[in-house]
Design a protein around this motif. Structure first.
Motif, PDB file in Angstrom:
ATOM      1  N   ALA A   1       3.772   1.519  -1.093  1.00 54.22           N
ATOM      2  CA  ALA A   1       4.718   1.576  -2.223  1.00 54.22           C
ATOM      3  C   ALA A   1       4.051   2.037  -3.511  1.00 54.22           C
ATOM      4  CB  ALA A   1       5.347   0.199  -2.438  1.00 54.22           C
ATOM      5  N   VAL A   2       2.726   1.935  -3.581  1.00 49.83           N
ATOM      6  CA  VAL A   2       2.057   2.275  -4.835  1.00 49.83           C
ATOM      7  C   VAL A   2       1.388   3.631  -4.693  1.00 49.83           C
ATOM      8  CG1 VAL A   2       0.310   1.568  -6.484  1.00 49.83           C
ATOM      9  CG2 VAL A   2       1.686  -0.153  -5.311  1.00 49.83           C
ATOM     10  N   PRO A   3       1.836   4.596  -5.499  1.00 49.07           N
ATOM     11  CA  PRO A   3       1.241   5.929  -5.377  1.00 49.07           C
ATOM     12  C   PRO A   3      -0.216   5.929  -5.830  1.00 49.07           C
ATOM     13  CG  PRO A   3       2.911   5.877  -7.101  1.00 49.07           C
ATOM     14  CD  PRO A   3       2.891   4.533  -6.489  1.00 49.07           C
TER      15      PRO A   3
ATOM     16  N   GLY B   1       1.495  12.032   1.426  1.00 50.85           N
ATOM     17  CA  GLY B   1       2.198  10.761   1.388  1.00 50.85           C
ATOM     18  C   GLY B   1       2.075  10.151   0.010  1.00 50.85           C
ATOM     19  N   VAL B   2       3.058   9.301  -0.325  1.00 47.74           N
ATOM     20  CA  VAL B   2       3.050   8.686  -1.657  1.00 47.74           C
ATOM     21  C   VAL B   2       1.710   8.000  -1.910  1.00 47.74           C
ATOM     22  CG1 VAL B   2       4.134   6.947  -3.107  1.00 47.74           C
ATOM     23  CG2 VAL B   2       5.523   8.305  -1.542  1.00 47.74           C
ATOM     24  N   ALA B   3       1.256   7.266  -0.889  1.00 50.50           N
ATOM     25  CA  ALA B   3       0.074   6.441  -1.088  1.00 50.50           C
ATOM     26  C   ALA B   3      -1.104   6.974  -0.306  1.00 50.50           C
ATOM     27  CB  ALA B   3       0.379   5.002  -0.683  1.00 50.50           C
ATOM     28  N   GLU B   4      -1.088   8.261  -0.069  1.00 52.62           N
ATOM     29  CA  GLU B   4      -2.171   8.824   0.728  1.00 52.62           C
ATOM     30  C   GLU B   4      -3.361   9.160  -0.161  1.00 52.62           C
ATOM     31  OE1 GLU B   4      -0.955  12.159   2.989  1.00 52.62           O
ATOM     32  OE2 GLU B   4      -2.369  11.727   4.609  1.00 52.62           O
TER      33      GLU B   4
ATOM     34  N   LEU C   1       0.816  -1.209   0.000  1.00 52.06           N
ATOM     35  CA  LEU C   1       0.000   0.000   0.000  1.00 52.06           C
ATOM     36  C   LEU C   1       0.850   1.259   0.000  1.00 52.06           C
ATOM     37  CD1 LEU C   1      -2.930  -0.937   2.387  1.00 52.06           C
ATOM     38  CD2 LEU C   1      -2.888  -0.837  -0.101  1.00 52.06           C
TER      39      LEU C   1
END
Lengths: 311, 661
Positions: free
Chosen positions: A307-309, B599-602, A305
């Motif tokens: 790691a994936v934008p 955040g990258v995955a926010e 979760l």
């Protein structure tokens, strides 16, 4: 949009009732409900005594579903679950006696204590939503929802479910210990069993069926599909996992997200919905390559979760 | 590598190589072809069954045998034929030791060389098309060899090769246009011998018959203004003045080589001739050539080009040759004086030759003047049963008498030769001119096409005060032979073939094809130093010489590189960004600048909530924007207005964020 808001309004009382019985587990309750809405089956994995059975029973009560419970033991036979044909002397023929599987909500307690043979009888019924005995096919009731509980596999006397069988469960959740405040309330309050008896159905089965039919039609935008695919691709290509997510797992992730969004009264799925259900849906389907043993959910969080934008 | 993929790789390379070799099959010795085919077959079988490759000594023996074989066959290793044969054998030998990708690459380059050789044999468009096909396949084989093992997508190498070739095309065009041209045959390949048809250095009756059946083009002429009428289309090539009783020979040129005095008269034509490679040392020009522009002389690089028609090219014409001339059909040549030595030569008859013809000439002359005498002879050809035929009976020791009195069958050569003998016997200076008569007007390309079938022989007699006067005795016998502009075959043949050949659309198609071929050979094959100069002139670099070429070449390369860069930029450009994505990105960037990066995955709602908690002052604006964004991007029923609203909100919220401290 109105249907989504409507759904939320319908589900609100059910959630409240459930929260009144199982204390401090709002998130897990929502996941369980989402699992029902997505027509999936639920696997609860945790230590004995944290309220697995209570949750299952409460769900049955709140949703007004017929309820059966099977305690899985090592001497359990498939017929004990599915039913058995007995000879009817008067009619001079065999008659099928329905087993506990013919309930709308079946609690399969400690499913990993039974032999694989008994396990697979249940799991096949879950998948097919029907059972075939002596060449006669008997459809299972609708809705049909299995809540299986399982002890952590390191406990003795267990037959861990194989990965292919785990796949039959839409979600796997853990309940965990309650936090001190809720535990205090639990200690002070009434006995849960007696509390269960007082619960009235909060959602008519007819509404449940309608909501279940709504889930797959809930709006999914292109960027969200991108996101789901990116997650799946990452699980396959990152090299952190033994095997990547299957297309079936991707569909499960999408359905679970749709159910979650509906539960929250949204007319479309957000990346947050995917993230909310991802751990429950993906956790038992992925195996960390470097996992030593035990719980890998935290790693999963970081490795997939985070790691994936979000597109 | 699986054995299968090795075989496929070999098949690709050997296949492309074989296709490159195809055009050479007609001139390669059969044993060379056989050796190549056998090696290919053996090598593929060896790959399939994992046979051992020949050891180094064996390969050396093979190489020596190949060289020896070529030497025995051609007596040289030089030259196109021998070179091609040697190249083919070496390709076969290379195949016998081919294992690594590097070996395949060498084979492919041998294939490229074979393609080059193909173009040395000829430069027609179909040939070029075939060579391009072969180059494409070879390049695909090269691409295939360099693909990773196991990546067997069979179409990709072909696509890649096609793409590479197309991308290389602009560079090829620039190199073609601006690399300095070397005059003449660049390749210094010795001319290939063999049977060459065409007008020769002497004429014995019967020579031209084979030419009359060949519709191979000899020359094309473009006129400034209208072309000359049919009756004036006499193209001089050779003048025969020495007669040995049997055959006519070219006169040895006079020592001074000065052009004969010409008195221009009547219409003159200025025109450009493109002479096909005739492999003969002569040029052709419309009778009578009166002037040759300086550019033309320079073009021919020849001081020897002084007397077209009676003259020569400095050396055999081995490549298409273009030059400009001016002709006046009515000009008088040497009108006033025939020098004694010439007069003597043009009256000379071997003592024993043609006694009956002499007697006939004496009887016909009978005090008539030159014109009347010539008319009498022509009248005899016309009235007596002389026949025009391309299949005359063979003639013996004294062809003149035999033809005039016995067989009476022949074509232009027979009549011209006999007429010249009769004239000389009657005391009139006469000579034979050989060349072409007629020509077909090509409407498509606006030029006159003269084919070998138009080969013709006629006479010139010298009359005081008029000079050399053209007389065409054939026209007395077969006027239609002279007064036609079609093809020789149409005349010689007949029936269905003739009807077909003269059908309007057939003529049209044939002319269009010839015009296209001509445009190709003068525009592309014939693109020489002069054409290059003209091109430089047109792009404003005229007169700069080699420096102009260098500038053009550099500029061309820069342009090509820019074009390629632009194409690449277009190809690799980021997809036009979705306005929603852009609004979100800029929103995130503005917050990041305030120390609140996403955040990258926010998820967007999570982020907005976090920001609202951290910066309560921004809360409402940020939440409004976040909800609008989520609404437009993820929820159903979003329309353009929603997107526009997000963009507007994004500006507002960014302003708020920037303003907040």
């Amino acid at each position: 949009m109105s249907t989504a808001a409507d759904a939320r309004r319908q589900l609100e009382p059910a959630l409240a009732a459930l929260n009144g019985v199982v204390l401090g587990k709002d998130r897990e309750i929502r996941l369980a409900l989402a699992c029902v809405l997505a027509r999936g089956h639920l696997l609860i994995e945790d230590l004995p005594g944290v309220g697995k059975t209570t949750l299952a029973q409460a769900l049955a009560k709140v949703l007004g579903l017929s309820y059966q419970r099977v305690q899985f033991t090592s001497d359990l036979l498939p017929a004990d679950v599915i039913g058995v044909s007995v000879f009817d002397r008067e009619r001079g023929g065999f008659e099928f006696r329905r087993g506990p599987v013919f309930a709308q909500l079946l609690l399969a307690d400690e499913v990993n204590r039974a032999t694989p043979k008994a396990q697979s009888a249940l799991l096949e019924a879950m998948e097919e939503r029907q059972v075939t005995v002596d060449g006669v096919t008997h459809p299972l009731p609708d809705p049909f929802f299995v809540v299986a509980t399982q002890n952590p596999s390191y406990q003795i006397g267990t037959y861990p479910l194989p990965e292919s069988q785990l796949d039959r469960f839409l979600m796997r959740i853990e309940l965990g210990y309650p936090d001190p405040a809720h535990e205090r309330e639990l200690l002070r309050g009434r006995d849960r069993r007696s509390l269960l008896a007082t619960i009235a159905p909060a959602l008519p089965p007819e509404s449940l069926r309608t909501l279940q039919a709504t889930v797959p039609t809930l709006h999914v935008a292109e960027p969200l599909l991108d996101y789901v695919q990116a997650l799946v691709r990452h699980s396959r290509e990152s090299g952190h996992f033994e095997a990547g997510l299957s297309p079936r797992a991707a569909i499960a992730l999408l359905r679970g997200s749709q159910a979650w969004a509906l539960l929250h009264g949204r007319s479309g799925v957000l990346p947050e919905d995917v993230q909310a259900v991802a751990r429950a849906i993906v956790g038992h389907r992925l195996q960390l390559r470097s996992a030593v043993d035990g719980d890998s959910a935290a790693d999963l969080e970081g490795l997939l979760l985070q790691a994936v934008p979000v597109p | 590598m699986t054995p299968n993929s090795g075989v496929r790789r070999l098949l690709a390379t050997a296949g492309a190589l074989s296709i490159a070799l195809l055009p050479h099959l007609i001139h390669l010795p059969a044993w060379v072809t056989a050796a190549f085919v056998a090696t290919v077959a053996w090598r593929i079988a060896a790959e399939q069954r994992a046979w051992a490759m020949p050891s180094r000594p064996w390969r050396l023996v093979g190489a020596f045998a190949a060289v020896l074989g070529v030497l025995l066959q051609f007596h040289t290793l030089n030259g196109l034929d021998a070179g091609t044969a040697l190249l083919t054998l070496m390709a076969a030998l290379k195949l016998a030791e081919t294992r690594a990708p590097r070996d395949h690459a060498v084979l492919v380059f041998v294939g490229y060389l074979l393609c080059l050789a193909t173009l040395l044999y000829g430069e027609s468009p179909p040939r070029l098309a075939f060579v391009l096909l072969a180059v494409w396949l070879l390049t695909a084989a090269l691409a295939r060899v360099h693909r990773p093992v196991g990546a067997d997508a069979p179409v990709r190498p072909f696509r890649l090769a096609a793409r590479v070739l197309v991308l290389g095309l602009p560079l090829a065009v620039i190199l073609f246009l601006f690399v300095p041209r070397l005059e003449g045959r660049f390749w210094a390949i010795p001319a290939r011998g063999g049977a060459v048809t065409g007008i020769g250095d002497d004429m014995a009756p019967g020579d031209v018959a084979n030419l009359a059946l060949s519709d191979e083009p000899v020359l094309r002429a473009w006129f400034d203004g209208p072309p000359p009428p049919l009756a004036s289309r006499y193209w001089r090539v050779q003048v025969f003045e020495n007669f040995d009783g049997r055959a006519w020979h070219r006169a040895t040129t006079r020592a001074d080589g000065a052009p004969p005095p010409i008195a221009p008269a009547g219409t003159s034509y200025r025109y450009r001739i493109a002479l096909e490679p005739t492999h003969r040392p002569w040029l052709a020009g419309l009778d009578t050539v009166s002037d040759w522009p300086a550019s033309s002389v320079e073009r021919l690089r020849s001081g020897a080009l002084v007397r077209i028609g009676a003259g020569q090219a400095p050396s055999p014409v081995e490549a298409r040759l273009e030059y400009e001339l001016r002709s006046s059909p009515r000009a008088q040549v040497m009108p006033d004086l025939l020098p004694d030595d010439l007069r003597r030569r043009d009256l000379e008859l071997p003592a024993a030759a043609a006694p009956r013809a002499r007697a006939l000439a004496a009887r016909l002359r009978d005090g008539r003047d030159e014109r009347a005498f010539a008319a009498a002879v022509l009248a005899r050809f016309h009235d007596e049963p002389y026949e025009y035929t391309l299949q005359p009976p063979p003639l013996g020791a004294d062809p003149t008498d035999e033809f005039l009195f016995t067989t009476r069958q022949g074509f232009c050569e027979h009549y011209a030769a006999a007429f010249a003998v009769l004239m000389r016997a009657g005391g009139v200076p006469a000579r034979v001119v050989v060349g072409y008569q007629g020509g077909e007007w090509n409407d498509v390309g606006d030029y006159l096409l003269v084919a070998q079938a138009s080969a013709h022989a006629w006479n010139e007699i010298w009359i005081a005060g008029e000079g050399w006067v053209r007389v065409d005795p054939t026209s007395a016998v077969a006027p239609e032979r002279v007064h036609r502009d079609g093809r020789g075959l149409a005349f010689a043949g007949g029936g269905v073939g003739r009807a077909l050949a003269s059908a309007a659309w057939v003529v049209r198609a044939r002319q269009a094809w010839d015009a296209a071929r001509t445009a190709w050979s003068s525009g592309v094959v014939g693109f020489d130093a002069a054409a290059q100069d003209r091109l430089l002139e047109r792009i404003g670099l005229g007169g700069a010489g080699i420096r102009g070429l260098a500038i053009a070449l550099t500029a061309g390369f820069v342009l090509a590189a820019l074009g390629l860069g632009a194409w690449l930029a277009l190809e690799l450009r980021p997809r036009r960004e979705d306005p929603l994505v852009r609004a979100w990105r800029e929103f995130c960037a503005a917050l990041a600048a305030r120390g609140l990066p996403a955040g990258v995955a926010e998820g967007p709602l999570d982020y907005v909530r976090r920001v609202a908690r951290a910066q309560p002052a921004l809360g409402p604006a940020v939440t409004a924007f976040g909800e609008a964004y989520v609404q437009a991007r993820y929820l159903p029923g979003a329309v353009r207005a929603d997107v526009a609203r997000v963009v507007v909100l994004s500006r507002a919220v960014r302003a708020r964020i920037r303003a907040a401290r």
